[in-house]
Design an enzyme around this catalytic site. Structure first.
Site, PDB file in Angstrom:
ATOM      1  N   SER A   1     -59.867  63.784 -41.193  1.00  0.00           N
ATOM      2  CA  SER A   1     -59.214  62.754 -42.006  1.00  0.00           C
ATOM      3  C   SER A   1     -57.724  63.062 -42.090  1.00  0.00           C
ATOM      4  CB  SER A   1     -59.803  62.757 -43.415  1.00  0.00           C
ATOM      5  OG  SER A   1     -58.897  62.153 -44.315  1.00  0.00           O
TER       6      SER A   1
ATOM      7  N   HIS B   1     -60.446  60.014 -38.562  1.00  0.00           N
ATOM      8  CA  HIS B   1     -61.037  59.317 -39.713  1.00  0.00           C
ATOM      9  C   HIS B   1     -59.895  58.774 -40.580  1.00  0.00           C
ATOM     10  CE1 HIS B   1     -64.225  58.996 -42.897  1.00  0.00           C
ATOM     11  NE2 HIS B   1     -63.253  59.333 -43.738  1.00  0.00           N
TER      12      HIS B   1
ATOM     13  N   MET C   1     -70.923  60.706 -48.931  1.00  0.00           N
ATOM     14  CA  MET C   1     -69.791  61.351 -49.597  1.00  0.00           C
ATOM     15  C   MET C   1     -70.273  62.652 -50.230  1.00  0.00           C
ATOM     16  SD  MET C   1     -67.024  59.598 -49.096  1.00  0.00           S
ATOM     17  CE  MET C   1     -66.092  60.835 -49.990  1.00  0.00           C
TER      18      MET C   1
ATOM     19  N   ASP D   1     -68.549  63.698 -45.723  1.00  0.00           N
ATOM     20  CA  ASP D   1     -67.113  63.508 -45.973  1.00  0.00           C
ATOM     21  C   ASP D   1     -66.768  64.033 -47.358  1.00  0.00           C
ATOM     22  OD1 ASP D   1     -64.514  62.637 -46.170  1.00  0.00           O
ATOM     23  OD2 ASP D   1     -64.992  60.491 -46.141  1.00  0.00           O
TER      24      ASP D   1
ATOM     25  N   GLY E   1     -60.495  66.982 -43.966  1.00  0.00           N
ATOM     26  CA  GLY E   1     -59.123  66.539 -44.174  1.00  0.00           C
ATOM     27  C   GLY E   1     -58.206  67.709 -44.434  1.00  0.00           C
TER      28      GLY E   1
HETATM   29  C1  DX5 Z   1     -61.933  61.082 -49.793  1.00  0.00           C
HETATM   30  C2  DX5 Z   1     -61.873  60.703 -48.346  1.00  0.00           C
HETATM   31  C3  DX5 Z   1     -61.993  61.856 -47.437  1.00  0.00           C
HETATM   32  C4  DX5 Z   1     -60.942  62.915 -47.633  1.00  0.00           C
HETATM   33  C5  DX5 Z   1     -61.524  64.214 -47.204  1.00  0.00           C
HETATM   34  O1  DX5 Z   1     -62.252  60.001 -50.578  1.00  0.00           O
HETATM   35  O2  DX5 Z   1     -62.899  59.794 -48.013  1.00  0.00           O
HETATM   36  O3  DX5 Z   1     -62.049  61.428 -46.081  1.00  0.00           O
HETATM   37  O4  DX5 Z   1     -59.755  62.681 -46.933  1.00  0.00           O
HETATM   38  O5  DX5 Z   1     -60.598  65.208 -47.494  1.00  0.00           O
HETATM   39  P1  DX5 Z   1     -61.058  66.725 -47.701  1.00  0.00           P
HETATM   40  O6  DX5 Z   1     -61.633  67.194 -46.421  1.00  0.00           O
HETATM   41  O7  DX5 Z   1     -59.790  67.407 -48.090  1.00  0.00           O
HETATM   42  O8  DX5 Z   1     -62.072  66.715 -48.819  1.00  0.00           O
HETATM   43 ZN    ZN Z   2     -63.174  59.430 -45.849  1.00  0.00          ZN
END
Ligand code: DX5
Ligand code: ZN
Length: 223
Positions: free
Chosen positions: A8, A31, A135, A173, A195
């Site tokens: 992400s 992503h 999620m 995610d 991310g």
């Molecule tokens: C959060 C997003 C994710 C986020 C993940 O709502 O959907 O894609 O960017 O970031 P990390 O890996 O830092 O949790």
């Molecule tokens: Zn996401």
């Protein structure tokens, strides 16, 4: 089980996305988190930005729509050439119709679930889907801690996908890192959004490669 790493860019430099994407050549896709400050309490970017990103990369675009009225907006992302479009089932009035529309436009249709949304009521929708996104944090922000309480849902979703057959990807995610990815593989996930773990590193591509090796090893032990 094929393993895919789809970083992400939420914690990358959003003003220079194509350059940021070029820093992760080993990634299986990128992503893109679309947020509207309605479905989630944060605002990122929309279709015009995704169209610009599309023009600058051949990488698989994995669009994660965290937006209200998603039935109205999601097809535009498929029309823009995104290979995968995820809508949240909590935001869709007609998920079957929407999935069919996305597929007809040439995209993979993916259904996302918030942490508190169970998979079981949607089991009959699997034939309409190419991916399920679970999620593993509350949607809205990068950099949150992985929710271990989601592991049983990953396992139950894997069991439903196996019973259904076919090749539906199971993406997780939120909070995915070298500390958490193995637990997710063991539970049955095969597609990983990371991310902050990737973009807060000095060498993002090295993290992508490390996550992939780690996940593939864990998958080999699972088999
Ligand atoms: C959060 C997003 C994710 C986020 C993940 O709502 O959907 O894609 O960017 O970031 P990390 O890996 O830092 O949790
Ligand atoms: Zn996401």
């Amino acid at each position: 089980m094929g393993i895919r790493i789809t970083p992400s860019i939420l914690n990358a430099n959003l003003a220079d996305l194509n350059a940021e994407i070029a820093r992760i050549p080993s990634a299986d896709g990128v992503h893109l988190d679309v947020m509207d400050n309605r479905f989630v309490p944060n605002l990122t970017f929309g279709l015009p930005m995704v169209e610009c990103v599309r023009a600058g990369t051949d990488k698989l675009l994995d669009i994660h729509l965290m937006i209200a009225e998603v039935d109205r907006w999601a097809p535009g992302y498929a029309e823009a050439g995104a290979e995968s479009v995820t809508f949240h089932v909590e935001a869709s009035d007609a998920p079957v119709k929407l999935s069919r529309e996305l597929r007809a436009l040439g995209a993979r249709a993916s259904m996302g679930l918030r942490p508190a949304t169970p998979i079981e009521p949607y089991a009959d929708l699997l034939p309409e889907l190419d991916m399920v996104l679970l999620m593993t944090v509350e949607p809205g922000f990068g950099g949150q801690s992985f929710l271990d309480v989601m592991l049983p849902k990953i396992r139950r979703t894997r069991a439903l996908l196996d019973a259904h057959g076919g090749d539906i990807w199971l993406q997780v995610d939120g909070g995915i890192s070298e500390q958490t990815i193995e637990r997710c593989v063991e539970a049955g996930a095969d597609t990983f959004v990371a991310g902050s773990a990737v973009y807060r590193a000095d060498d993002p591509d090295a993290v992508v490669r490390a996550l992939k090796v780690q996940a593939e090893d864990a998958a080999a032990h699972r088999a």
